[in-house]
Design a protein around this motif. Structure first.
Motif, PDB file in Angstrom:
ATOM      1  N   ALA A  45       0.831  -1.213   0.000  1.00 54.25           N
ATOM      2  CA  ALA A  45       0.000   0.000   0.000  1.00 54.25           C
ATOM      3  C   ALA A  45       0.863   1.260   0.000  1.00 54.25           C
ATOM      4  N   LEU A  46       1.977   1.225   0.719  1.00 52.24           N
ATOM      5  CA  LEU A  46       2.864   2.396   0.735  1.00 52.24           C
ATOM      6  C   LEU A  46       3.345   2.725  -0.675  1.00 52.24           C
ATOM      7  N   ILE A  47       3.685   1.686  -1.427  1.00 50.13           N
ATOM      8  CA  ILE A  47       4.173   1.891  -2.795  1.00 50.13           C
ATOM      9  C   ILE A  47       3.038   2.266  -3.743  1.00 50.13           C
ATOM     10  N   ASN A  48       1.962   1.485  -3.714  1.00 46.53           N
ATOM     11  CA  ASN A  48       0.899   1.630  -4.716  1.00 46.53           C
ATOM     12  C   ASN A  48      -0.087   2.758  -4.411  1.00 46.53           C
ATOM     13  N   ASP A  49      -0.413   2.959  -3.136  1.00 49.82           N
ATOM     14  CA  ASP A  49      -1.419   3.958  -2.774  1.00 49.82           C
ATOM     15  C   ASP A  49      -0.823   5.320  -2.400  1.00 49.82           C
ATOM     16  N   TYR A  50       0.395   5.309  -1.866  1.00 50.59           N
ATOM     17  CA  TYR A  50       0.984   6.563  -1.373  1.00 50.59           C
ATOM     18  C   TYR A  50       2.234   6.982  -2.148  1.00 50.59           C
ATOM     19  N   GLY A  51       2.680   6.156  -3.075  1.00 51.67           N
ATOM     20  CA  GLY A  51       3.828   6.518  -3.888  1.00 51.67           C
ATOM     21  C   GLY A  51       5.143   6.600  -3.146  1.00 51.67           C
ATOM     22  N   ILE A  52       5.249   5.860  -2.064  1.00 52.64           N
ATOM     23  CA  ILE A  52       6.483   5.873  -1.278  1.00 52.64           C
ATOM     24  C   ILE A  52       7.553   5.057  -2.008  1.00 52.64           C
ATOM     25  N   GLY A  53       8.719   5.652  -2.180  1.00 58.25           N
ATOM     26  CA  GLY A  53       9.807   4.976  -2.867  1.00 58.25           C
ATOM     27  C   GLY A  53      11.051   4.889  -2.018  1.00 58.25           C
ATOM     28  N   LYS A  54      12.048   4.257  -2.568  1.00 56.10           N
ATOM     29  CA  LYS A  54      13.323   4.084  -1.875  1.00 56.10           C
ATOM     30  C   LYS A  54      13.895   5.444  -1.466  1.00 56.10           C
ATOM     31  N   GLY A  55      14.301   5.540  -0.205  1.00 53.75           N
ATOM     32  CA  GLY A  55      14.889   6.778   0.304  1.00 53.75           C
ATOM     33  C   GLY A  55      13.898   7.764   0.870  1.00 53.75           C
ATOM     34  N   ASP A  56      12.583   7.580   0.594  1.00 52.09           N
ATOM     35  CA  ASP A  56      11.581   8.477   1.170  1.00 52.09           C
ATOM     36  C   ASP A  56      11.505   8.266   2.677  1.00 52.09           C
ATOM     37  N   ARG A  57      11.307   9.349   3.402  1.00 53.66           N
ATOM     38  CA  ARG A  57      11.183   9.248   4.855  1.00 53.66           C
ATOM     39  C   ARG A  57       9.717   9.061   5.259  1.00 53.66           C
ATOM     40  N   VAL A  58       9.512   8.107   6.163  1.00 57.86           N
ATOM     41  CA  VAL A  58       8.179   7.812   6.679  1.00 57.86           C
ATOM     42  C   VAL A  58       8.265   7.771   8.200  1.00 57.86           C
ATOM     43  N   ALA A  59       7.449   8.573   8.867  1.00 59.15           N
ATOM     44  CA  ALA A  59       7.532   8.713  10.316  1.00 59.15           C
ATOM     45  C   ALA A  59       6.619   7.733  11.046  1.00 59.15           C
ATOM     46  N   ILE A  60       7.047   7.345  12.244  1.00 58.64           N
ATOM     47  CA  ILE A  60       6.243   6.521  13.149  1.00 58.64           C
ATOM     48  C   ILE A  60       6.132   7.278  14.468  1.00 58.64           C
ATOM     49  N   ALA A  61       4.901   7.546  14.902  1.00 57.89           N
ATOM     50  CA  ALA A  61       4.683   8.279  16.153  1.00 57.89           C
ATOM     51  C   ALA A  61       3.528   7.633  16.904  1.00 57.89           C
ATOM     52  N   MET A  62       3.885   6.759  17.828  1.00 61.65           N
ATOM     53  CA  MET A  62       2.842   6.058  18.595  1.00 61.65           C
ATOM     54  C   MET A  62       3.442   5.397  19.819  1.00 61.65           C
ATOM     55  N   ARG A  63       2.589   4.925  20.681  1.00 57.72           N
ATOM     56  CA  ARG A  63       3.020   4.111  21.821  1.00 57.72           C
ATOM     57  C   ARG A  63       3.546   2.772  21.297  1.00 57.72           C
ATOM     58  N   ASN A  64       3.969   1.914  22.231  1.00 59.53           N
ATOM     59  CA  ASN A  64       4.554   0.625  21.840  1.00 59.53           C
ATOM     60  C   ASN A  64       3.485  -0.404  21.433  1.00 59.53           C
ATOM     61  N   TYR A  65       2.621  -0.008  20.515  1.00 54.18           N
ATOM     62  CA  TYR A  65       1.600  -0.922  20.020  1.00 54.18           C
ATOM     63  C   TYR A  65       2.233  -1.943  19.061  1.00 54.18           C
ATOM     64  N   PRO A  66       1.567  -3.078  18.829  1.00 55.15           N
ATOM     65  CA  PRO A  66       2.075  -4.042  17.855  1.00 55.15           C
ATOM     66  C   PRO A  66       2.257  -3.426  16.468  1.00 55.15           C
ATOM     67  N   GLU A  67       1.463  -2.404  16.163  1.00 53.44           N
ATOM     68  CA  GLU A  67       1.553  -1.756  14.850  1.00 53.44           C
ATOM     69  C   GLU A  67       2.879  -1.020  14.647  1.00 53.44           C
ATOM     70  N   TRP A  68       3.583  -0.713  15.730  1.00 55.38           N
ATOM     71  CA  TRP A  68       4.907  -0.084  15.590  1.00 55.38           C
ATOM     72  C   TRP A  68       5.817  -1.031  14.803  1.00 55.38           C
ATOM     73  N   ALA A  69       5.813  -2.299  15.207  1.00 58.90           N
ATOM     74  CA  ALA A  69       6.649  -3.291  14.522  1.00 58.90           C
ATOM     75  C   ALA A  69       6.195  -3.494  13.081  1.00 58.90           C
ATOM     76  N   VAL A  70       4.889  -3.503  12.855  1.00 62.37           N
ATOM     77  CA  VAL A  70       4.346  -3.675  11.501  1.00 62.37           C
ATOM     78  C   VAL A  70       4.792  -2.527  10.606  1.00 62.37           C
TER      79      VAL A  70
END
Length: 560
Positions: free
Chosen positions: A83-108
């Motif tokens: 989905a990151l590639i196809n829906d959001y156009g995220i490519g190699k080298g693009d920065r993607v932030a994670i901001a959350m508590r230690n939920y299982p989704e952090w690892a995902v």
């Protein structure tokens, strides 16, 4: 584990045995960026390889009543990656932030981002809106994974960044659960990634101004992970300990946040090859931690002195069965000798350890454990085999044994650079060496003893706080003309934040703290505020005399 009573083996002999040609931890020399470095011959090149190799039906992540296997996390991450590639156009080298508590989704989210060659920006979940705005703008992040609390803070700032929500109520953006449920793909998309491509940006508190983004490559982090394993093996070989299978899955308690190297590297990423079960806490609570240790048969716990001290107190005053603990590790801040002895006495089956490392070294540096640590309780250990460490004077000249100076580090776990910060890069990197800002000495046997910090930092419960950043926040208030921030001694946290300010008018402390909450995370707000009637004292060069102000503040509190 079974201990065989034989003479203890020398550390250098143990390292030579474990890193010899053909061994799992074989170390070879390789040219990286024009510099010859020692690396592991068999290390996975990228996280994509790493996650593929360690996908299994073993339980990986436990959060409250939820349980996920390594396979579960991998397949959820694969769907998000597509989905990151196809829906959001995220490519190699693009920065993607994670901001959350230690939920299982952090690892995902982390698996998905780094498996497609994007750069995971681990944002401090305690940051307030302005700090989040800085981190997103500075890193140039194109997308953020954010939970409910972080979404509320994002709503207060202007940003055009794409958002994927996590466990959010009434969110008007697509959730990570939507992405997983809407896809039936299996396996990660293929992206050509190199070991020396950027993998992460972790923000570390600078001694002045804004936090700095420490950029690590896949090789940096992978070398650190294997080095942690090697250190454990060195200790076992030195003490002639033969491992034996445990009757249950090895488990590690996650009480530190995943946006730190301690949580991300030592716990999350460090568990893959060991196939450890990670039991995550929403936030640190020593009584809940003891209950989880008992219920989940936790064998490993690591945290700063504050957390291990809290756990020690619980162990003394409750009848919880904590006998499954085999390792109580430390780092981030020194323990008192009394705490070191107390851990050994209270958790009789557990070995204790201490490490020195930094975000900029991917947590690797020195380590000491077991009886060696108990005998040298103020020591931070000896240098990791892949690194070089030296102690130098102000001119950069290496000092002899027992002479204190600044620690310089060189090796394959040292970050590539600070993101978009030429000044910090010029001042921190010298001819392949990284200047740590920590003052220490090495004894004749190569043991490192931390003495002080050269950088203007406070370490509060293992959390680094830049004095300059807090001072800048104080100076935002129109009544504050001068501000000095420093560490105040605290029995539990090690240090608390103290400040002396000079104002143009009378100011209320509670009003000032409420003002600061708009600019700084709560843990950065001064607990001790002293208002001076005069301009703050300065040196001949114009610098505020912080040590004098700190001592005056301590004396005033003692007399009150």
């Amino acid at each position: 584990m079974t201990h065989i009573a034989e003479e203890k083996l020398d550390r250098s002999a143990a390292i030579a045995q474990l890193t010899a040609p053909g061994q799992p931890y074989e170390i070879v020399e390789q040219m990286i960026g024009g510099v010859k470095q020692r690396v592991f011959a068999s290390a996975p090149a990228t996280f994509r390889d790493f996650f593929d190799l360690n996908c299994s039906d073993a339980i990986q992540y436990v959060y409250e009543d939820e349980r996920y296997t390594y396979e579960d996390t991998y397949q959820r991450a694969a769907r998000v990656a597509h989905a990151l590639i196809n829906d959001y156009g995220i490519g190699k080298g693009d920065r993607v932030a994670i901001a959350m508590r230690n939920y299982p989704e952090w690892a995902v989210a982390f698996e998905a981002i780094t498996s497609i060659g994007a750069v995971a920006v681990a944002m401090n979940a305690l940051w307030e809106s302005e700090e989040m705005a800085f981190g997103l703008a500075h890193s140039g992040s194109r997308l953020i994974f954010a939970d409910q609390e972080r979404l509320q803070r994002l709503a207060k700032i202007e940003t055009l960044i794409d958002v994927i929500s996590v466990r959010a109520e009434n969110s008007n953006v697509k959730s990570i659960e939507n992405l997983v449920a809407a896809s039936d793909v299996s396996g990660m998309p293929f992206v050509d990634i190199d070991a020396d491509d950027n993998a992460t940006i972790l923000y570390t508190s600078g001694s002045t101004g804004k936090p700095k983004g420490a950029v690590s490559t896949y090789r940096n982090i992978m070398t650190a992970i294997l080095s942690y394993e090697l250190e454990n093996m060195i200790s076992m070989v030195m003490n002639r300990i033969t491992p034996r299978p445990m009757p249950y899955q090895m488990a590690m308690l996650l009480g530190v946040p995943l946006f730190h190297v301690a949580g991300l590297h030592s716990v999350l990423l460090g568990s893959y090859r060991e196939q450890r079960k990670i039991v995550a806490m929403y936030k640190w609570d020593s009584d809940k931690a003891a209950g989880l240790i008992e219920a989940e048969q936790i064998s490993v716990f690591a945290g700063p002195a504050t957390m291990t001290g809290d756990l020690l107190e619980v162990g003394k005053r409750t009848d919880r069965d904590l006998s499954t603990l085999r390792v109580v590790g430390g780092g981030g801040s020194p323990r008192s000798p009394q705490q070191v002895r107390g851990i050994k006495e209270t958790f009789s089956k557990a070995s204790t350890s201490q490490a020195w490392g930094m975000t900029e070294t991917n947590g690797l540096g020195t380590m000491i454990s077991g009886d060696d640590y108990v005998e040298r309780s103020t020591c931070s250990g000896r240098c990791a085999p892949v690194l070089d460490i030296k102690v130098v004077d102000d001119a950069g000249v290496e000092l002899s044994a027992n002479q204190p100076g600044e620690i310089w580090v060189r090796g394959p776990t040292v970050i590539r650079e600070y993101w978009d910060n030429d000044e910090a890069n010029r001042s921190s990197f010298v001819d392949g060496w990284f200047r740590s800002g920590d003052i220490a000495y090495l004894d004749e046997e190569g043991y490192l003893y931390i003495v002080d910090r050269l950088k203007d930092l406070i370490i509060r419960g293992g959390e680094n706080i830049g004095c300059g950043e807090v001072e800048a926040g104080l100076m935002e208030h129109p009544a504050v003309l001068e501000a000095a921030v420093y560490g105040m001694p605290d029995e539990r946290l090690g240090e608390e934040i103290g400040s002396t300010i000079y104002c143009s008018e009378q100011i209320d402390e509670d009003e000032l703290r409420a003002f600061l909450q708009q600019h700084l995370a709560r843990f950065k707000i001064p607990v001790y505020i002293r208002v001076s009637n005069d301009h703050l004292p300065r040196t001949g060069s114009g610098k505020i005399k912080k040590l004098d102000l700190r001592q005056q503040h301590i004396d005033l509190l003692a007399d009150s």
